[in-house]
Write an enzyme that holds these catalytic residues in place. Structure first.
Site, PDB file in Angstrom:
ATOM      1  CB  CYS A 123      -0.936   0.004   1.214  1.00 19.30           C
ATOM      2  SG  CYS A 123      -0.072   0.199   2.784  1.00 19.30           S
ATOM      3  CB  CYS A 126       4.755  -0.076   1.611  1.00 19.69           C
ATOM      4  SG  CYS A 126       3.729  -1.364   2.347  1.00 19.69           S
ATOM      5  CG  ASP A 530      15.628  29.154 -29.779  1.00 21.86           C
ATOM      6  OD1 ASP A 530      16.025  30.319 -29.933  1.00 21.86           O
ATOM      7  OD2 ASP A 530      16.225  28.159 -30.222  1.00 21.86           O
ATOM      8  CG  ASP A 726      17.420  23.974 -30.382  1.00 23.54           C
ATOM      9  OD1 ASP A 726      17.220  25.194 -30.234  1.00 23.54           O
ATOM     10  OD2 ASP A 726      18.172  23.497 -31.248  1.00 23.54           O
ATOM     11  CG  ASP A 730      17.333  28.096 -26.282  1.00 18.01           C
ATOM     12  OD1 ASP A 730      17.298  29.339 -26.305  1.00 18.01           O
ATOM     13  OD2 ASP A 730      17.271  27.387 -27.300  1.00 18.01           O
TER      14      ASP A 730
END
Length: 828
Positions: A123, A126, A530, A726, A730
């Site tokens: 559960c 735990c 960008d 990317d 950035d």
């Protein structure tokens, strides 16, 4: 260990006269170190000891008056190594470098990270216990446990704590952990399913018999049954309930005992209390022949709860199946080529090393990451990035482990293995996201943890009230409240939905690294893009050739391409690609100026190709004014071809727009989200992309710091910003935005700082992210609403005596199953 051994019998560590064997410790029998000298008088003789420990133990034995121990012992005292349990010795193998290469990812020289399979979780309590216990260990920096996959992602300082010590610590609190291995995980799932099915079968088989006897007892109470039959049926019901109690219900008791041993109240504590109290009361009623029996409620409770957990387990495994499918796609063997390439050897894929050359036949799976060195083929990478069409590969291209070779044989040089591959990175990112808990999930866990303690107090209060009000009904009602109130559904509401959603997104080519970001996506008001490499492909394409009279455009392109073959600049590659087949020309005197251009001699004619400054500085050619205006206003970039005294041609380039960029922007605008383009490029090129995509707000010539400040200005004004980028430049703004997405092919730094990574080379994944976030939010709200309605609605109804214990058992089991089934809708 002690017996009356005769003097004539030999003992390990002692000779027949009772003296120690030469060169061995008198206490334990191990070899003596020449650098140490520990002695103790025993039986009137000096006995040699190997260490402080043996000396101290021997002194304690003599001081206690047990000197006779050494005369009658049958063997020497066990060494420390002999006292170490087998599971500790087994776990020490994971500290070796060879094994850790497969399972452990090193973030730096000391910090390590590994995914661990956990056994024994029942559960959400735990999860809390394991996280809290491990977080308190010296050297453990971070622990995240995912209930859906039942795996832990642990980060630790290897100079302060070893992996084997972490595994041992988990064992100490009642669970078992091993480093994640897909085959072992499959075996564990198979074993769990088998155990659960057997326990479910026992509960169902014996439960049906008990229910039939209960119907007879209920009918007999109305129609009148002989007392002897009543006693017989009660005793028979008791006998049939015993297998259910001591086999089918054992997992609940083990889990409850483990929680109580750690001074925690987990989900199975009230369950176990309800079963044991009902069983004890029923046994007493059977023995005395007076009072109600609840054997039917017990077997139904165990059966329905076992069935619920079995189906919940199946659903969890299905939710987590994307990661399992991903890892299992790697082959077990690979064909390694010898240094000369003419001999092949089939080896285990796990034994491949960086620099090995492997052969990949059509239909085979790439065993590791590497670089294609020989052959041309198409590879299916759909499992990694969701791209349905095979991608063409040629020498020099990167190959990813887990992709499938479709057409021709290939030879690859291995570049990354084990935990350093892209697939391993994807797996870790998914596991981090699955273990990452949004604020609402943390709140649900805290509520569930306190809810059980409150429920036990409520049950006590209800029992006292009904004992005073109606002593005959108090036990039935208190038992029903105890059963119906377990908050399993509340704890399952979010983890199952998040796991299902992450699996679906990975299949669509979306790698979610932080699940908390999905909660913020529902509040995004602004998306900042960008330009280069994000909205555009980041690869210049020749758009126009303008030749000066009397030169021919095709001839100029051929000359330019012949010269540019000697350059690695992106514009040079674009020119060569546009020219296609290049006629052989004898070049001499080729030299380049960094950031300027190239000079070459062809057929005793000097040619110059480069930017305006290079042409002006190296030739007497005058550049036409209209060419300069065109360069300043329209093109991304341009180069000019000239001879010694006149210009010949102008080549202009553009950065090609991604094919789905326009539709992506349109879908975001349709959601009412403001879109902004921020670029470090020139204003003309930035405006051109903004105009093509329909973005009304664009800013050009920005440094990374200026981008960051612009995003912070939006946030200060109350906007929730999603950044899409990317490049390395950035990375700061990706980290600073409320939510961030790294485009396909992004730099490593950008991927690290992003919340979500687009694996597939498509921008429409951004719209899918919003769509999946919307669906997940609705499912989570539905699950939370149902869980809260059930718990806060069923308890009062049970407290006023309207719910029988057997009905409470059905309701509690079905409530947990309902939230799991609802979460599975996200996988469709």
């Amino acid at each position: 260990m002690v017996s009356n051994l005769s003097k004539s019998e030999s003992m390990p560590g002692c000779d027949d006269s009772g003296t120690g064997v030469a060169g061995a410790c008198f206490h334990c029998g191990l070899a003596l170190s020449p650098d140490l000298d520990f002695r103790l008088a025993i039986d009137g003789a000096e006995r040699a000891m190997c260490c402080h420990g043996c000396l101290a133990v021997a002194q304690a034995i003599i001081a206690a008056g047990h000197e006779n121990f050494y005369r009658v012992r049958t063997e020497t005292a066990p060494t420390g190594r002999e006292l170490i349990p087998d599971f500790i010795r087994e776990s020490e193998i994971y500290d070796t470098a060879e094994i850790q290469r497969q399972y452990v990812h090193r973030l730096d020289a000391e910090i390590c990270e590994a995914s661990l399979i956990l056994e024994g979780i029942t559960c959400a309590a735990c999860i809390w216990l394991i996280e809290q216990y491990l977080a308190g260990l010296r050297g453990v920096e971070q622990v995240r446990v995912n209930y859906a996959t039942q795996r832990a992602l642990v980060r630790w300082d290897d100079s302060r704590i070893r992996l084997s010590e972490i595994l041992h610590s988990i064992r100490k609190i009642g669970y078992r952990a091993v480093p994640y291995d897909p085959n072992r995980q499959q075996e564990l799932h198979r074993r769990q399913r088998g155990q659960q099915l057997r326990r479910l079968a026992v509960a169902g088989l014996f439960g049906m018999q008990v229910m039939m006897l209960s119907i007879s007892l209920y009918a007999g109470a109305w129609s009148g049954m002989e007392q002897s039959f009543t006693f017989f049926f009660r005793w028979l019901s008791l006998g049939l309930t015993l297998p259910v109690m001591f086999y089918a219900a054992i997992p609940f008791f083990h889990s409850a005992w483990r929680d109580l041993a750690q001074r925690r109240v987990g989900m199975d504590v009230p369950v176990s209390i309800a079963i044991l109290v009902a069983f004890a009361s029923s046994c007493m009623a059977t023995l005395t022949g007076d009072g109600e029996i609840y054997f039917d409620s017990i077997v139904m409770f165990v059966f329905f709860l076992s069935a619920s957990r079995y189906f919940e387990n199946m659903a969890r495994q299905r939710c987590a199946g994307s990661v399992e499918k991903l890892v299992q796609s790697l082959p077990l063997t690979a064909t390694r080529l010898q240094a000369n390439g003419d001999r092949e050897a089939t080896v285990a894929a796990a034994t491949l090393a960086i620099g090995d050359r492997v052969l990949i036949r059509p239909g085979e799976t790439v065993p590791a990451d590497g670089t294609l060195v020989s052959g041309f083929s198409a590879l299916d990478e759909s499992l990694l990035n969701g791209e349905s069409n095979p991608l063409d590969k040629q020498p020099g291209d990167r190959l990813l482990g887990g992709s499938i070779n479709v057409t021709n044989p290939l030879q690859m040089e291995v570049g990354a293995v084990g935990a350093d591959t892209v697939m391993a990175e994807i797996q870790r990112s998914i596991e981090r996201a699955q273990a990452d808990k949004p604020p609402l999930a943390l709140l649900a866990d805290r509520v569930a943890a306190r809810f059980i303690s409150i429920v036990l107090l409520v049950v006590a209060g209800v029992a006292i009230f009904w004992w005073i009000e109606d002593a005959e009904r108090w036990f039935d009602i208190a038992l029903a409240v105890l059963i119906v109130s377990c908050p399993c559904a509340l704890s399952l509401a979010m983890p199952t939905a998040i796991s299902a959603m992450l699996g679906k997104m990975q299949a669509c080519g979306l790698l979610v690294k932080r699940a908390a970001a999905l909660e913020k996506l529902n509040h995004v008001t602004h998306v900042v893009f960008d330009k280069t490499g994000t909205l555009t492909l980041g690869k210049p394409v020749l758009s126009q050739v303008v030749s000066a009279a009397p030169y021919d455009s095709a001839e100029c392109l051929g000359i330019a391409a012949a010269i540019e073959q000697h350059s690695a600049h992106p514009l040079a590659r674009a020119l060569v690609h546009a020219a296609g087949d290049i006629a052989d020309r004898e070049l001499s005197g080729v030299f380049s100026v960094a950031g300027g251009g190239l000079h070459a001699r062809i057929d005793d004619v000097d040619y110059f190709i480069g930017n305006c400054e290079f042409i002006t500085a190296n030739s007497c050619a005058e550049i036409p004014g209209q060419w300069l205006e065109s360069i300043d206003s329209d093109a991304l970039s341009a180069v000019i071809l000239a001879c010694a005294d006149e210009v010949m041609a102008l080549f202009t380039f553009v950065d090609e727009l991604r094919e789905d960029a326009i539709t992506t922007i349109e879908s975001l605008c349709a959601r009412g989200i403001s879109v902004t383009l921020m670029s470090g490029d020139r204003a003309a090129a930035t405006r051109q992309v903004a105009l093509q995509t329909g973005i009304g707000n664009c800013r050009a010539g920005l440094t990374p710091q200026q981008k960051m400040e612009a995003v912070q200005d939006l946030q200060t004004a109350g906007a929730v910003v999603l950044m899409v980028g990317d490049g390395i430049n950035d990375a700061p703004v990706l980290a600073g935005a409320d939510v961030s997405i790294a485009a396909a092919g992004a730099s490593s730094l950008a991927r690290v700082n992003a919340d979500i990574v687009l694996i597939a080379d498509r921008l429409d994944g951004i719209d899918q992210v919003f769509h999946m976030a919307d669906r997940t939010r609705r499912v989570i709200r539905q699950n939370m609403a149902w869980a809260l309605f059930y718990n806060f609605g069923a308890i009062p109804v049970a407290a006023i005596g309207l719910v029988a214990p057997w009905l409470a058992a059905i309701g509690m089991s079905l409530s947990s199953l309902l939230v799991v089934i609802n979460a599975l809708r996200l996988t469709r």
